[in-house]
Design a protein around this motif. Structure first.
Motif, PDB file in Angstrom:
ATOM      1  N   VAL A   4       1.626  -2.130  -1.868  1.00 41.10           N
ATOM      2  CA  VAL A   4       1.561  -0.690  -2.089  1.00 41.10           C
ATOM      3  C   VAL A   4       1.271  -0.026  -0.748  1.00 41.10           C
ATOM      4  O   VAL A   4       0.362  -0.451  -0.029  1.00 41.10           O
ATOM      5  CB  VAL A   4       0.467  -0.333  -3.111  1.00 41.10           C
TER       6      VAL A   4
ATOM      7  N   TYR B 101      -5.209  -0.753  -6.785  1.00 37.89           N
ATOM      8  CA  TYR B 101      -4.295  -1.891  -6.870  1.00 37.89           C
ATOM      9  C   TYR B 101      -5.125  -3.158  -6.987  1.00 37.89           C
ATOM     10  O   TYR B 101      -6.041  -3.375  -6.186  1.00 37.89           O
ATOM     11  CB  TYR B 101      -3.409  -1.918  -5.624  1.00 37.89           C
TER      12      TYR B 101
ATOM     13  N   LEU C  71      -1.200  -1.415 -10.802  1.00 39.70           N
ATOM     14  CA  LEU C  71      -1.334  -0.287  -9.890  1.00 39.70           C
ATOM     15  C   LEU C  71      -1.572   0.981 -10.696  1.00 39.70           C
ATOM     16  O   LEU C  71      -0.910   1.218 -11.706  1.00 39.70           O
ATOM     17  CB  LEU C  71      -0.066  -0.140  -9.045  1.00 39.70           C
TER      18      LEU C  71
END
Length: 228
Positions: A99, A157, A163
């Motif tokens: 991410v 996350y 997420l």
């Protein structure tokens, strides 16, 4: 404008509550939107619409859109997926590999299985990290790594496959990407970058793909073809 003693309440922006106390004006967003990406992966958008998308490329999960003329801060949350080999040697499903959050001129990357670490502007660092005089913070919270900003953006996350993206309510109809547009309307949830609406999930997901040089990926399968 409403005066209450020495307090002046001003509502200038939708979903903002502003107060002036002792000559200092401060605003705070009202409400929030929450988007979750989990499993293989399942998306639950800001407007509570759920769908599956199995692409193994890099995609815009969420970003600020149509911010011209507002006081809202630009940001983006990008997710890179990879094939999930946990249950099959030839999988058709994927999970989040990393991410990346861009905000206030910083790029922060949380990567799968790298607990307690974050890459900031290309430099690997140990958590916790504070940037821009506290406007951006990254830290561990239980099993999650967390990135927060002073305007209410929060990205968590678990470094495996879960997420969560949270944005403040003043970004209503000012977000776009795989998490949707935060306007309480499920009928326009699958909006493409050009503003058009599609009902085809593969078209929707692929439209938010970010091109990465020299990386080979695919936009996945759909429906009954997505068997592990």
């Amino acid at each position: 404008m409403q005066w209450q003693g020495e307090v002046c309440e001003v509502q200038l922006w939708p979903h903002d509550k502003c107060e002036v106390k002792n000559g200092v004006r401060a605003c705070q967003a009202v409400g929030k939107g929450v988007c979750t990406i989990s499993g293989d992966p399942h998306y639950n958008t800001f407007d509570n619409s759920t769908y599956d998308f199995q692409g193994t490329c890099t995609y815009t999960a969420d970003q600020g859109c149509h911010l011209e003329g507002t006081h809202l801060k630009p940001f983006s949350v990008v997710v890179e997926n990879e094939k999930w080999y946990g249950m099959s040697n030839h999988p058709n499903v994927s999970v989040a590999k990393l991410v990346a959050v861009e905000v206030y001129g910083n790029t922060m990357v949380l990567r799968k299985n790298q607990a307690g670490m974050i890459m900031v502007n290309g430099i690997m660092m140990s958590l916790p990290v504070t940037l821009n005089n506290g406007a951006v913070q990254a830290y561990q919270e239980g099993t999650y790594d967390v990135i927060t900003t002073d305007f209410g953006l929060r990205v968590t996350y678990d470094l495996v496959y879960h997420l969560i993206v949270t944005v403040p309510g003043n970004y209503r109809d000012k977000t776009c990407g795989l998490c949707g547009n935060l306007n309480d309307n499920k009928n326009d949830e699958f909006q493409l970058p050009d503003g058009n609406i599609t009902k085809d999930l593969m078209t929707f997901g692929a439209a938010w793909k970010i091109s990465v040089p020299h990386v080979v990926c695919e936009d996945g399968c759909s429906g009954e073809f997505c068997q592990v």
